[in-house]
Design an enzyme around this catalytic site. Structure first.
Site, PDB file in Angstrom:
ATOM      1  N   LYS A 121     -53.683  15.816 -34.744  1.00  0.00           N
ATOM      2  CA  LYS A 121     -53.749  16.863 -33.715  1.00  0.00           C
ATOM      3  C   LYS A 121     -55.176  17.261 -33.401  1.00  0.00           C
ATOM      4  CE  LYS A 121     -49.146  18.630 -33.784  1.00  0.00           C
ATOM      5  NZ  LYS A 121     -48.236  19.746 -33.684  1.00  0.00           N
ATOM      6  N   LYS A 125     -43.722   8.314 -33.205  1.00  0.00           N
ATOM      7  CA  LYS A 125     -42.595   9.258 -33.215  1.00  0.00           C
ATOM      8  C   LYS A 125     -42.462  10.001 -31.879  1.00  0.00           C
ATOM      9  CE  LYS A 125     -43.985  13.819 -34.836  1.00  0.00           C
ATOM     10  NZ  LYS A 125     -43.266  14.999 -34.457  1.00  0.00           N
ATOM     11  N   LYS A 133     -42.839  16.514 -29.019  1.00  0.00           N
ATOM     12  CA  LYS A 133     -42.855  17.548 -27.984  1.00  0.00           C
ATOM     13  C   LYS A 133     -44.122  17.519 -27.173  1.00  0.00           C
ATOM     14  CE  LYS A 133     -40.816  21.422 -30.407  1.00  0.00           C
ATOM     15  NZ  LYS A 133     -41.300  22.284 -31.451  1.00  0.00           N
TER      16      LYS A 133
HETATM   17  P1  ATP Z   1     -45.142  17.808 -32.158  1.00  0.00           P
HETATM   18  O1  ATP Z   1     -44.413  16.535 -31.965  1.00  0.00           O
HETATM   19  O2  ATP Z   1     -45.719  18.367 -30.919  1.00  0.00           O
HETATM   20  O3  ATP Z   1     -46.077  17.792 -33.316  1.00  0.00           O
HETATM   21  P2  ATP Z   1     -42.917  18.640 -33.531  1.00  0.00           P
HETATM   22  O4  ATP Z   1     -41.724  18.414 -32.686  1.00  0.00           O
HETATM   23  O5  ATP Z   1     -43.211  17.663 -34.608  1.00  0.00           O
HETATM   24  O6  ATP Z   1     -44.088  18.864 -32.556  1.00  0.00           O
HETATM   25  P3  ATP Z   1     -41.806  21.051 -34.754  1.00  0.00           P
HETATM   26  O7  ATP Z   1     -41.229  21.742 -33.616  1.00  0.00           O
HETATM   27  O8  ATP Z   1     -42.375  22.000 -35.708  1.00  0.00           O
HETATM   28  O9  ATP Z   1     -42.938  20.051 -34.315  1.00  0.00           O
HETATM   29  O10 ATP Z   1     -40.706  20.150 -35.474  1.00  0.00           O
HETATM   30  C1  ATP Z   1     -39.499  20.693 -35.884  1.00  0.00           C
HETATM   31  C2  ATP Z   1     -38.744  19.745 -36.769  1.00  0.00           C
HETATM   32  O11 ATP Z   1     -38.423  18.546 -36.057  1.00  0.00           O
HETATM   33  C3  ATP Z   1     -39.510  19.305 -38.019  1.00  0.00           C
HETATM   34  O12 ATP Z   1     -38.631  19.315 -39.127  1.00  0.00           O
HETATM   35  C4  ATP Z   1     -39.926  17.906 -37.701  1.00  0.00           C
HETATM   36  O13 ATP Z   1     -40.086  17.116 -38.867  1.00  0.00           O
HETATM   37  C5  ATP Z   1     -38.761  17.413 -36.867  1.00  0.00           C
HETATM   38  N1  ATP Z   1     -39.160  16.321 -35.968  1.00  0.00           N
HETATM   39  C6  ATP Z   1     -40.153  16.350 -35.072  1.00  0.00           C
HETATM   40  N2  ATP Z   1     -40.226  15.183 -34.399  1.00  0.00           N
HETATM   41  C7  ATP Z   1     -39.240  14.387 -34.914  1.00  0.00           C
HETATM   42  C8  ATP Z   1     -38.802  13.033 -34.640  1.00  0.00           C
HETATM   43  N3  ATP Z   1     -39.403  12.297 -33.707  1.00  0.00           N
HETATM   44  N4  ATP Z   1     -37.758  12.548 -35.339  1.00  0.00           N
HETATM   45  C9  ATP Z   1     -37.143  13.305 -36.288  1.00  0.00           C
HETATM   46  N5  ATP Z   1     -37.505  14.568 -36.602  1.00  0.00           N
HETATM   47  C10 ATP Z   1     -38.543  15.111 -35.921  1.00  0.00           C
END
Ligand code: ATP
Ligand code: LTN
Length: 326
Positions: free
Chosen positions: A111, A192, A195
């Site tokens: 990040k 992955k 968001k």
């Molecule tokens: P960013 O991708 O912008 O870093 P994020 O989606 O990882 O944001 P959070 O909103 O805090 O950040 O994630 C919430 C939950 O979703 C966490 O438990 C994270 O591990 C899970 N998560 C995020 N992306 C994935 C993915 N691609 N597949 C499975 N689980 C995910």
């Protein structure tokens, strides 16, 4: 009953990665555990935010927790900033975290990469996450695969504190499913789904319209063969679509492969559109109703009070052990 804690940041729109990797599993845990699910809005400030947008995303995420089936009579749903114990414990934990440990965190490296300025908050954020978890004597933390490293640090900090000052924290275990813990980007199945990825074609969000879902799935990157086979190494795109399909429909990957054999990628994608749209539409409808009903304010107020009660007990014990109660 086991104690469970997890949190999602109210930034961007929740993706089907967040949903399948984490939020859907919260719902599965609510009957058999004592769970705390937070909207971790203080974490959002590790990168710049617009105050009005943050407020709206926080309420929207709380409504989504309810829309997917979390029941405030069974679990505690709260906004992180309503419980000031999080930032207080985070400070004490930061004082026990080594600079080298934080520098090794891959999420910080990813990040922070390429940014002109990076906040201290982005760097120390894993200590705040550890505080979130440890305040509730948490035993299990349902998260996606990307949070493994932060959970390891949380465990190290709990053990370090307990060893130095005597037992104050349970040492939590991550709960990462073997399947679906890492949903990949539709535009690049080697990374992955996120968001915050720049292209909207990376992800399907829980707010997407049927047309957006159709267009994103139909354009998703696959490979030049036309054979439907589950092979994440060699066929990451098709394997990712099969994973999403299986998690939404309940059919196993083997059943899907057998049923769709020889039908081509187009058929797989078209069927997947129907399954995803069919699953998300009722959630979107409930989400709208909850936001309009005004019921959130009391759910969050009660959740905040309940969370504070628990958090205060742990913090009190920590402060006594550290010589802070004079
Ligand atoms: P960013 O991708 O912008 O870093 P994020 O989606 O990882 O944001 P959070 O909103 O805090 O950040 O994630 C919430 C939950 O979703 C966490 O438990 C994270 O591990 C899970 N998560 C995020 N992306 C994935 C993915 N691609 N597949 C499975 N689980 C995910
Ligand atoms: N760091 C997580 C969000 C998060 C979290 C937590 C998850 C903050 N505090 C406590 C589980 C438990 C992320 O970026 N996905």
């Amino acid at each position: 009953m086991k104690r469970v804690f997890s949190g999602v940041q109210p930034t961007g729109d929740v993706t089907i990665g967040n949903y399948l990797g984490a939020i859907k599993r919260f719902v599965e845990l609510q009957d058999t555990t004592e769970a705390f699910f937070s909207i971790v809005n203080m974490h959002a400030w590790t990168i710049p935010q617009e105050p009005d947008v943050l407020k709206q995303k926080t309420l929207s995420l709380a409504a989504l927790y309810l829309a997917v089936g979390l029941d405030p009579d069974k679990t505690t749903i709260f906004v992180q900033s309503d419980v000031p114990e999080h930032s207080e414990l985070a400070w004490y934990l930061q004082c026990m975290t080594y600079i080298g440990e934080l520098g090794r965190m891959t999420q910080f490296k990813e990040k922070g990469e390429g940014k002109e300025t990076v906040s201290v908050g982005l760097y120390t954020y894993p200590a705040l996450m550890a505080a979130d978890i440890l305040l509730y004597q948490t035993e299990l933390v349902p998260v996606g695969d990307d949070q493994k490293q932060h959970l390891e640090l949380t465990r190290d900090l709990a053990e370090r504190f307990n060893k130095r000052f005597g037992e104050a924290f349970k040492v939590p275990e991550p709960l990462i499913s073997e399947f679906g813990a890492r949903i990949m980007g539709l535009d690049d199945p080697t990374k992955k789904m996120s968001k915050s990825a720049p292209s909207p074609y990376n992800r399907i969000t829980l707010a997407d319209t049927p047309d957006e879902i159709r267009s994103k799935i139909m354009k998703s990157v696959t490979d030049t063969e036309n054979e439907i086979r589950y092979d994440p190494e060699r066929k990451p795109g098709i394997s990712n679509l099969l994973t999403i399909f299986s998690l939404f429909s309940g059919e196993t990957v083997d059943q899907l492969v057998a049923r769709l054999q020889g039908k081509g990628y187009g058929t797989l994608k078209k069927e997947l559109v129907e399954v995803v749209v069919g699953h998300l539409q009722p959630i979107q409808e409930r989400h709208r109703q909850i936001l309009e009903s005004g019921e959130l304010a009391s759910v969050l107020r009660q959740g905040g009070e309940r969370a504070r009660q628990e958090a205060a007990k742990t913090l009190q014990a920590v402060k006594e052990k550290m010589g802070l109660m004079v």
